[in-house]
Design a protein around this motif. Structure first.
Motif, short mmCIF file in Angstrom:
data_model
loop_
_atom_site.label_atom_id
_atom_site.label_comp_id
_atom_site.label_asym_id
_atom_site.label_seq_id
_atom_site.Cartn_x
_atom_site.Cartn_y
_atom_site.Cartn_z
N ARG A 108 14.76 9.42 -22.07
CA ARG A 108 14.28 8.51 -23.11
C ARG A 108 14.19 7.07 -22.59
O ARG A 108 13.27 6.32 -22.90
N GLY A 109 15.19 6.70 -21.79
CA GLY A 109 15.16 5.36 -21.21
C GLY A 109 13.96 5.16 -20.29
O GLY A 109 13.30 4.11 -20.33
N TYR A 110 13.68 6.16 -19.47
CA TYR A 110 12.52 6.07 -18.57
C TYR A 110 11.21 6.02 -19.38
O TYR A 110 10.26 5.33 -19.00
N ILE A 111 11.17 6.78 -20.48
CA ILE A 111 9.97 6.77 -21.32
C ILE A 111 9.70 5.37 -21.84
O ILE A 111 8.57 4.87 -21.81
N GLN A 112 10.75 4.71 -22.32
CA GLN A 112 10.58 3.35 -22.83
C GLN A 112 10.03 2.42 -21.75
O GLN A 112 9.09 1.65 -21.98
N THR A 113 10.61 2.51 -20.56
CA THR A 113 10.19 1.62 -19.47
C THR A 113 8.75 1.89 -19.06
O THR A 113 7.92 0.96 -18.97
N LEU A 114 8.43 3.16 -18.84
CA LEU A 114 7.08 3.49 -18.39
C LEU A 114 6.04 3.20 -19.47
O LEU A 114 4.95 2.68 -19.18
N THR A 115 6.36 3.53 -20.73
CA THR A 115 5.40 3.35 -21.82
C THR A 115 5.04 1.89 -22.00
O THR A 115 3.87 1.53 -22.17
N TYR A 116 6.06 1.05 -21.99
CA TYR A 116 5.78 -0.36 -22.22
C TYR A 116 4.86 -0.93 -21.13
O TYR A 116 3.86 -1.58 -21.43
N HIS A 117 5.19 -0.68 -19.89
CA HIS A 117 4.40 -1.26 -18.79
C HIS A 117 3.01 -0.65 -18.72
O HIS A 117 2.04 -1.36 -18.40
N ALA A 118 2.90 0.64 -19.05
CA ALA A 118 1.57 1.26 -19.04
C ALA A 118 0.70 0.67 -20.14
O ALA A 118 -0.48 0.36 -19.93
N LEU A 120 8.68 -0.09 -10.92
CA LEU A 120 8.59 1.22 -11.55
C LEU A 120 8.90 2.37 -10.59
O LEU A 120 9.19 3.49 -11.04
N LEU A 121 8.82 2.12 -9.27
CA LEU A 121 9.04 3.21 -8.30
C LEU A 121 10.41 3.88 -8.49
O LEU A 121 10.49 5.12 -8.54
N PRO A 122 11.52 3.11 -8.63
CA PRO A 122 12.82 3.78 -8.86
C PRO A 122 12.83 4.60 -10.16
O PRO A 122 13.46 5.64 -10.22
N ALA A 123 12.11 4.12 -11.17
CA ALA A 123 12.08 4.86 -12.43
C ALA A 123 11.37 6.20 -12.27
O ALA A 123 11.79 7.23 -12.80
N VAL A 124 10.25 6.17 -11.52
CA VAL A 124 9.51 7.41 -11.29
C VAL A 124 10.37 8.39 -10.49
O VAL A 124 10.42 9.59 -10.79
N GLU A 125 11.03 7.87 -9.46
CA GLU A 125 11.90 8.74 -8.65
C GLU A 125 13.05 9.28 -9.51
O GLU A 125 13.45 10.45 -9.38
N GLY A 126 13.58 8.44 -10.38
CA GLY A 126 14.65 8.91 -11.26
C GLY A 126 14.18 10.01 -12.20
O GLY A 126 14.93 10.95 -12.50
N CYS A 127 12.93 9.92 -12.63
CA CYS A 127 12.37 10.99 -13.47
C CYS A 127 12.39 12.31 -12.72
O CYS A 127 12.69 13.38 -13.29
N ALA A 178 0.83 -1.21 0.00
CA ALA A 178 0.00 0.00 0.00
C ALA A 178 0.86 1.25 0.00
O ALA A 178 0.58 2.23 -0.70
N LEU A 179 1.93 1.22 0.81
CA LEU A 179 2.83 2.38 0.85
C LEU A 179 3.50 2.60 -0.51
O LEU A 179 3.69 3.73 -0.96
N THR A 180 3.81 1.48 -1.15
CA THR A 180 4.43 1.59 -2.48
C THR A 180 3.50 2.27 -3.46
O THR A 180 3.88 3.16 -4.21
N VAL A 181 2.20 1.84 -3.41
CA VAL A 181 1.22 2.43 -4.32
C VAL A 181 1.08 3.91 -4.06
O VAL A 181 1.09 4.74 -4.96
N VAL A 182 0.90 4.26 -2.75
CA VAL A 182 0.75 5.67 -2.39
C VAL A 182 1.98 6.46 -2.82
O VAL A 182 1.89 7.56 -3.38
N GLY A 183 3.16 5.87 -2.57
CA GLY A 183 4.40 6.57 -2.91
C GLY A 183 4.55 6.82 -4.39
O GLY A 183 4.88 7.93 -4.82
N ILE A 184 4.25 5.84 -5.18
CA ILE A 184 4.44 6.01 -6.63
C ILE A 184 3.41 6.96 -7.21
O ILE A 184 3.72 7.81 -8.06
N VAL A 185 2.16 6.87 -6.72
CA VAL A 185 1.11 7.76 -7.23
C VAL A 185 1.41 9.20 -6.85
O VAL A 185 1.26 10.13 -7.66
N ALA A 186 1.81 9.39 -5.57
CA ALA A 186 2.13 10.76 -5.11
C ALA A 186 3.30 11.34 -5.91
O ALA A 186 3.29 12.52 -6.30
N ASN A 187 4.30 10.51 -6.12
CA ASN A 187 5.43 10.98 -6.90
C ASN A 187 5.02 11.40 -8.31
O ASN A 187 5.47 12.42 -8.85
N ILE A 188 4.15 10.60 -8.90
CA ILE A 188 3.71 10.90 -10.27
C ILE A 188 2.95 12.22 -10.32
O ILE A 188 3.17 13.06 -11.20
#
Length: 916
Positions: free
Chosen positions: A130-140, A76-83, A4-14
């Motif tokens: 660009r690398g993050y875009i590829q990762t996020l786009t594919y999984h989304a 995906l959480l590290p990718a979002v944080e990296g963005c 649950a914390l992971t979900v909240v964390g990733i959504v908030a970050n986004i």
């Protein structure tokens, strides 16, 4: 709880990232709108930032919908944080590097210079994003469909191919496939096949695709047609369908992003994509929102160009076919990865024709046909299809004959479109229509390059000089026209090639022909022909010796002008002038037939534009007479020289130099026909007039005296002939050859000094001196002089030039006088063989060589062969000159002599009586 914390964390970050990123993007857009263009590296990140924000929104939507697995969220959480880290870094750079509206001009200048230091950092940010875009786009994309959970349960399909064409059992391998295979071994390779339309690029790609599947069944092979964005998307949709990508059939799916993301995932295995017909860079550089007409919020489609949909993944490779080298470079990023596809060589072209045709055909016809088709695979395939379709009436020989007819018949054949299921259905199978696609594209993108192509299509296809192009094809409104840019456009499309040094160009004959037919359809051919003949008239010099080098280089282009006859006016006069000057050079080179054809055309045009009595028209009449006389066509030559003489007398007067030259020409041709009385009268009149106008010692006067003396000698009027010849020698008192020799030596030395050792007049003097030396019995010196003339003429004029063969005959004669019969025989045989080839078997000079060879054979006791030569010489003279011509009588006497030596007294007596 941790999930649950992971979900909240990733959504908030986004949520935070989308808000922050939008403000950064807005700042870039405001800067661009208020202060002008932004630096290039910032343009790149500005294009990527909306894509990243959209990928983040799609990721949040997938999480909110419950379609994303918990493991994926954690990953995906590290990718979002990296963005977030990258957007923050970008914001810091913008503050430091880009000026704002309140900055003073000095501060703006300092920031502009300082911004260069941040280029590398911004480029690094762009690459990471660009690398993050590829990762996020594919999984989304993989998680955002209603059927996501059901689709995950479906088994993965086995790798297969979407190539839409059957394999060609008649394919001819040109060793290009091995080069493709070698270059494709590198990770994430991109290789391009570049060449003319119809040269076989797509067929090579089809065969390569089948070989890939044979070698590696676990490799996907995809075919994408790139002539338009719509067809490109259609190709990607077929990939998604074949690979059964989640949501591929949903109406709102972003098919380009879905396929792109799938291709970038190495877990999906190896793949090869063939991008066919990538000819238009605009297809790849056009933003997709313009194509789709999007008016909503900025989305990934709106910001990205089609070029970004081509993955650079280590598990895949891309093979591109293109007509444009520039487009191929943009798609591959390296000229080293471009493979030029050229027309086939003769062996491969013959193999293709043989494979496509059923039944037998003559090898020589097949060789001539593939050469006439420029070894172009499409043209050969269409020719074979045409012949097969219409057999047995159609044959290789008949097709070749039709192809060699006029332009209308040739165009009809080359424009036929016989269907081929192994080519794209929207592509024409006509070689002319195929190339006209390129012409239209170039006209749209760079009109000045089209004009350069138009002019070049009228030259001979080889050795087109740069000096005759630059500045000669542009229009007044071509302010931005640049020759190098125009030339690069044409070479990029393989329509023009350059030589090693880059100063001369060449084109395929069918490309030139197709260009001219295209110009004809546009109603522009006549205008370009007028430009061309005017250009050639300005550039082609008269045929004097000092101009021979330039004449030789431009002669093929002057010949190409023959078919460019303008309708009337100034251009027609220019056309006549080009042909007149080119005919002059052709005659000097001994190409009398070509000279005759050009002189006739020039004469016809000058009569039409200047009238029959204009001096230029009369000069053309005179030159045509000389060309005819050189071919032994004495009756026609006589008519021309009479016309020229009468015209000059009327227009210029009886004492004009041109009038007297015409008189001399007429006298010479009359003498060659044995019309000695009339020839003598003409030469006598010319002599008297030249004495009056030029004086008794002028060289032209002495020439007339010599000519008259020669004719008088032919008539047996030896005393009067002797008087004339003494006058001709001027300083030859009492007819002594010693003084004549001194005169010729002086003439030779002067010409060597003034004109040079290789000038034709110098070589004529050497020949004349050799003749005088031979008359005095100084055979060794005469031989040396004739050898010198022969060697120089071989180098300057060539071994088959009529003047060279005259020197060979002269040398043979003086060798015979010294008893060197074998060497003399070799010289006379050489002269005879070459004259038969160059002048024809019935030319007077050829018959003279046959007679001379007969004499030297007789001197060696080779009576049978000598008899054959003398019979040939006699029969030829009877046919050409008639039975009563002095040359015919001399030949009869020679034949009688050799018959008598063989004991054939009865036949010999008949010949001798005839001679008497």
């Amino acid at each position: 709880m941790a999930e649950a914390l992971t979900v909240v964390g990733i959504v908030a970050n986004i949520i935070q990232l989308v808000d922050f990123g939008s403000r950064v993007l807005k700042r870039l857009e405001e800067y661009q709108s208020k202060l002008g263009e932004i630096p290039e590296v910032f343009r790149h990140i500005k294009a990527e930032l909306p894509v990243l924000l959209d990928a983040l929104r799609q990721t949040k939507a997938a999480i909110d919908a419950g379609c994303m697995q918990d493991e994926t969220k954690k990953a995906l959480l590290p990718a979002v944080e990296g963005c977030g880290v990258q957007i923050k870094s970008l914001d810091d750079v913008i503050v430091k590097a880009l000026p704002v509206s309140g900055d003073s001009w000095p501060r703006r200048g300092r920031k502009a210079l300082g911004s260069l230091r941040y280029d590398a950092k911004v480029e690094k940010i762009t690459a990471v994003v660009r690398g993050y875009i590829q990762t996020l786009t594919y999984h989304a994309a993989a998680s955002s469909t209603i059927r996501c959970s059901a689709d995950r349960a479906l088994p993965r399909p086995a790798p297969s191919s979407t190539v839409p064409f059957r394999r060609d059992p008649h394919f001819v391998d040109r060793e290009i496939l091995a080069e493709i295979d070698c270059k494709s071994q590198q990770s994430a390779s991109r290789v391009a096949l570049v060449g003319l339309g119809g040269v076989g690029k797509s067929q090579l790609a089809v065969e390569y695709s089948y070989r890939v599947r044979e070698k590696s069944p676990a490799t996907w092979v995809f075919w994408v047609h790139a002539s338009s964005i719509a067809r490109f998307e259609e190709g990607y949709r077929k990939i998604a369908e074949r690979a059964k990508l989640p949501g591929w059939d949903q109406p709102d799916v972003d098919i380009l992003r879905l396929v792109y993301s799938w291709l970038c995932d190495e877990a999906n295995g190896r793949w090869v994509i063939i991008i066919d017909n990538a000819d238009d860079l605009g297809v790849f550089s056009c933003s997709l929102d313009r194509y789709k007409g999007s008016k909503g919020d900025v989305s990934s489609n709106a910001a990205a160009a089609l070029l970004e949909s081509l993955p650079q993944s280590p598990n895949g490779s891309i093979l591109i076919t293109s007509r444009s080298r520039d487009v191929a470079f943009r798609l591959t990023g390296s000229y080293a990865d471009i493979i030029g596809v050229h027309p086939m060589d003769q062996s491969h072209a013959l193999a293709l024709l043989r494979n496509k045709l059923e039944g037998s055909f003559e090898q020589d016809d097949a060789v001539a046909l593939v050469e006439a088709l420029d070894y172009m695979p499409l043209a050969i395939t269409q020719a074979a299809a045409y012949i097969s379709q219409r057999a047995p009436r159609a044959t290789v020989s008949r097709y070749l004959q039709d192809l060699s007819k006029d332009d209308r018949d040739r165009a009809k054949l080359l424009d036929i479109d016989i269907g081929d299921s192994r080519r794209d259905g929207t592509a024409s199978n006509s070689i002319i229509a195929t190339w006209q696609i390129s012409f239209k594209h170039i006209r749209r993108e760079r009109p000045s390059a089209t004009r350069l192509l138009s002019l070049m299509s009228l030259f001979d296809r080889r050795g087109i000089p740069e000096s005759l192009l630059s500045g000669r094809y542009q229009e007044d409104y071509d302010a931005s026209s640049d020759f190098e840019d125009d030339l690069n456009t044409l070479t990029s499309f393989s329509l023009v090639a350059t030589d090693v040094e880059g100063h001369q160009f060449e084109m395929h004959r069918l490309v030139q022909f197709s260009t001219r037919k295209w110009l004809e359809l546009q109603g522009e051919l006549e205008g370009w022909r007028e430009k061309y003949v005017t250009l050639m008239d300005d550039s082609y010099p008269v045929g004097q010796y000092e101009n021979w080098k330039a004449c030789q280089a431009l002669f093929p282009h002057a010949q190409a002008a023959v078919v460019c006859r303008p309708t009337d006016g100034g251009p027609l006069e220019a056309w006549a002038s080009v042909l007149f000057k080119a005919a002059w050079y052709a005659s000097e080179m001994g190409s009398y037939y070509i000279a005759e054809e050009m002189d006739r055309s020039a004469l016809d045009a000058r009569e039409a534009t200047l009238g029959g009595e204009h001096p230029d028209t009369l000069t053309s009449v005179s030159n045509l007479g000389l060309a005819l006389e050189s071919q032994g066509k004495c009756e026609e030559a006589e008519a021309m020289h009479r016309r020229a003489l009468e015209g000059y007398e009327k227009v210029l007067g009886p004492e004009h130099p041109s009038t007297l030259t015409s008189a001399n020409n007429l006298g010479s041709v009359l003498e060659r026909q044995g019309k000695y009385e009339e020839a003598g009268a003409v030469h006598r009149q010319a002599l008297e007039t030249r004495e009056k106008v030029l004086g008794p010692k002028h060289p032209d006067t002495l020439t007339s005296a010599n000519n008259l003396g020669f004719v008088l000698a032919r008539q047996g009027k030896y005393e009067e002939a002797k008087t004339m010849q003494r006058r001709a020698l001027e300083t030859r008192e009492k007819g002594k050859y010693e003084e004549a020799e001194a005169m010729h030596r002086r003439a030779l030395e002067t010409r060597e000094k003034v004109l040079g050792l290789k000038h034709p007049s110098t070589l004529s003097s050497a020949g004349n001196l050799g003749f005088v030396l031979e008359r005095q019995g100084k055979y060794e010196e005469a031989e040396a002089m004739h050898r010198r003339a022969l060697e120089k003429r071989e180098k300057v004029l060539g071994p088959e030039h009529p003047d060279t063969l005259t020197s060979a005959g002269n040398l043979g004669f003086v060798l015979e006088r010294q008893g060197k019969s074998e060497e003399a025989e070799a010289m006379h045989r050489r002269a005879l063989e070459k004259r038969e080839k160059v002048l024809g078997p019935e030319h007077p000079d050829t018959l003279t060589s046959a007679n001379n060879l007969g004499l030297v054979l007789e001197s060696q006791g080779k009576y049978e062969e000598a008899e054959a030569m003398h019979r040939r010489a006699l029969e030829g003279c009877e046919k050409v000159f008639g039975p009563e011509h002095p040359s015919t009588i001399t030949r009869a006497n020679n034949l009688g002599s050799v018959l008598e030596r063989q004991g054939k007294y009865g036949e010999a007596e008949k010949m001798n009586r005839r001679a008497l």
